[in-house]
Design an enzyme around this catalytic site. Structure first.
Site, short mmCIF file in Angstrom:
data_model
loop_
_atom_site.label_atom_id
_atom_site.label_comp_id
_atom_site.label_asym_id
_atom_site.label_seq_id
_atom_site.Cartn_x
_atom_site.Cartn_y
_atom_site.Cartn_z
N ASP A 240 -26.01 -0.67 -3.29
CA ASP A 240 -27.42 -0.36 -3.56
C ASP A 240 -27.49 1.38 -3.40
O ASP A 240 -27.93 2.05 -4.02
CB ASP A 240 -28.06 -0.93 -2.53
CG ASP A 240 -28.61 -2.46 -2.89
OD1 ASP A 240 -28.50 -2.70 -3.99
OD2 ASP A 240 -29.01 -2.97 -2.03
N HIS B 254 -8.14 2.09 -5.92
CA HIS B 254 -7.49 1.44 -5.20
C HIS B 254 -6.19 1.62 -5.28
O HIS B 254 -5.64 1.93 -6.08
CB HIS B 254 -7.83 -0.15 -5.49
CG HIS B 254 -9.10 -0.78 -5.46
ND1 HIS B 254 -10.01 -1.25 -4.16
CD2 HIS B 254 -10.19 -0.75 -6.59
CE1 HIS B 254 -11.22 -1.39 -4.44
NE2 HIS B 254 -11.48 -1.26 -5.80
N ASN C 180 -12.59 4.55 -2.33
CA ASN C 180 -11.73 3.37 -2.03
C ASN C 180 -12.68 2.73 -1.07
O ASN C 180 -12.61 2.89 0.13
CB ASN C 180 -10.46 3.61 -1.63
CG ASN C 180 -9.80 2.43 -1.63
OD1 ASN C 180 -10.15 1.13 -1.54
ND2 ASN C 180 -8.51 2.50 -1.39
N SER D 217 -3.55 -0.64 -4.39
CA SER D 217 -3.06 -1.82 -4.74
C SER D 217 -3.94 -2.21 -6.16
O SER D 217 -4.67 -1.50 -6.46
CB SER D 217 -3.16 -2.90 -4.05
OG SER D 217 -4.27 -3.57 -3.83
N TYR E 58 0.90 -1.04 -0.07
CA TYR E 58 0.07 -0.01 0.06
C TYR E 58 0.81 1.13 -0.07
O TYR E 58 0.13 2.25 0.13
CB TYR E 58 -1.00 -0.06 1.43
CG TYR E 58 -1.86 -1.24 1.09
CD1 TYR E 58 -2.97 -1.24 0.16
CD2 TYR E 58 -1.88 -2.39 2.21
CE1 TYR E 58 -3.64 -2.32 0.15
CE2 TYR E 58 -2.72 -3.15 2.03
CZ TYR E 58 -3.61 -3.27 1.14
OH TYR E 58 -4.48 -4.30 0.85
O1 CA2 Z 1 -5.87 -1.57 -2.72
C1 CA2 Z 1 -6.66 -1.10 -2.03
O2 CA2 Z 1 -6.84 0.34 -2.06
C2 CA2 Z 1 -7.74 -1.78 -1.51
O3 CA2 Z 1 -8.90 -1.22 -1.58
C3 CA2 Z 1 -7.12 -1.91 0.19
C4 CA2 Z 1 -8.09 -2.95 0.96
C5 CA2 Z 1 -8.31 -4.34 -0.03
O4 CA2 Z 1 -9.03 -4.92 0.80
C6 CA2 Z 1 -8.71 -4.23 -1.20
O5 CA2 Z 1 -8.79 -5.42 -1.83
C7 CA2 Z 1 -7.69 -3.32 -2.03
C8 CA2 Z 1 -7.53 -3.08 2.07
C9 CA2 Z 1 -7.15 -1.87 3.02
C10 CA2 Z 1 -6.20 -2.09 4.00
O6 CA2 Z 1 -5.82 -0.86 4.66
C11 CA2 Z 1 -4.60 -1.02 5.18
C12 CA2 Z 1 -3.96 0.37 5.25
C13 CA2 Z 1 -2.66 0.08 5.40
C14 CA2 Z 1 -1.94 -0.95 5.91
C15 CA2 Z 1 -2.59 -2.11 5.86
C16 CA2 Z 1 -4.01 -2.12 5.53
#
Ligand code: CA2
Length: 147
Positions: free
Chosen positions: A88, A101, A75, A103, A24
């Protein structure tokens, strides 16, 4: 004075920069906010930038964006993969929706390949780290004629 672009972030993104930097990046959510504000400001627009760990709160803000925003950058984090309720809410919006996103979920686990949010999104920006948000704000600005 035009309405702001709503930039909403879902669960756990308050921890951005503190965990999993290899996925990230090292920017914090405050850094991302500053980048979004700069991108919008350069186009004569403003942003409402918020994060929540709660599905209902995100839905309340999506509904707010429906009347108070000119576009939505979202996001949804994990809720993108699970929340029909969020979909919805998004389907009630007439403004552009840019899914964003950090990632590239399509290059990760299988369960990340599907997001409900994509069914309502005008377009998706993924995989560029914090720059995904800037690109999404720029795209939203373009969609409302302020590129
Ligand atoms: O890539 C992205 O922005 C995601 O939306 C991030 C989500 C993940 O479930 C999606 O598949 C892709 C996860 C967010 C977790 O946030 C964190 C932030 C910092 C460190 C670890 C996790």
């Amino acid at each position: 004075m035009s309405k702001p672009i709503y930039v909403l972030s879902g669960p756990n993104l308050n921890l951005l920069g503190q965990r999993e930097p290899e996925i990230y990046g090292r920017d914090t959510l405050d850094d991302v906010r500053a980048r979004c504000e700069r991108t919008a400001d350069a186009r004569g627009l403003s942003v409402v930038f918020r994060q929540s760990n709660h599905e209902g709160e995100l839905i309340d803000w999506v509904q707010e964006a429906r009347t108070e925003g000119c576009a939505l950058v979202l996001n949804p984090a994990g809720y993108g993969h699970t929340s029909v309720a969020l979909l919805d809410a998004l389907k009630t919006l007439a403004i552009p929706i840019v899914e964003c996103h950090l990632s590239n979920p399509a290059a990760r686990e299988d369960f990340r390949r599907h997001t409900y949010v994509s069914l309502a999104a005008t377009g998706v920006v993924s995989g560029f780290g914090a720059a995904s948000y800037e690109l999404a704000v720029a795209a939203a600005a373009g969609l409302v004629g302020a590129a």
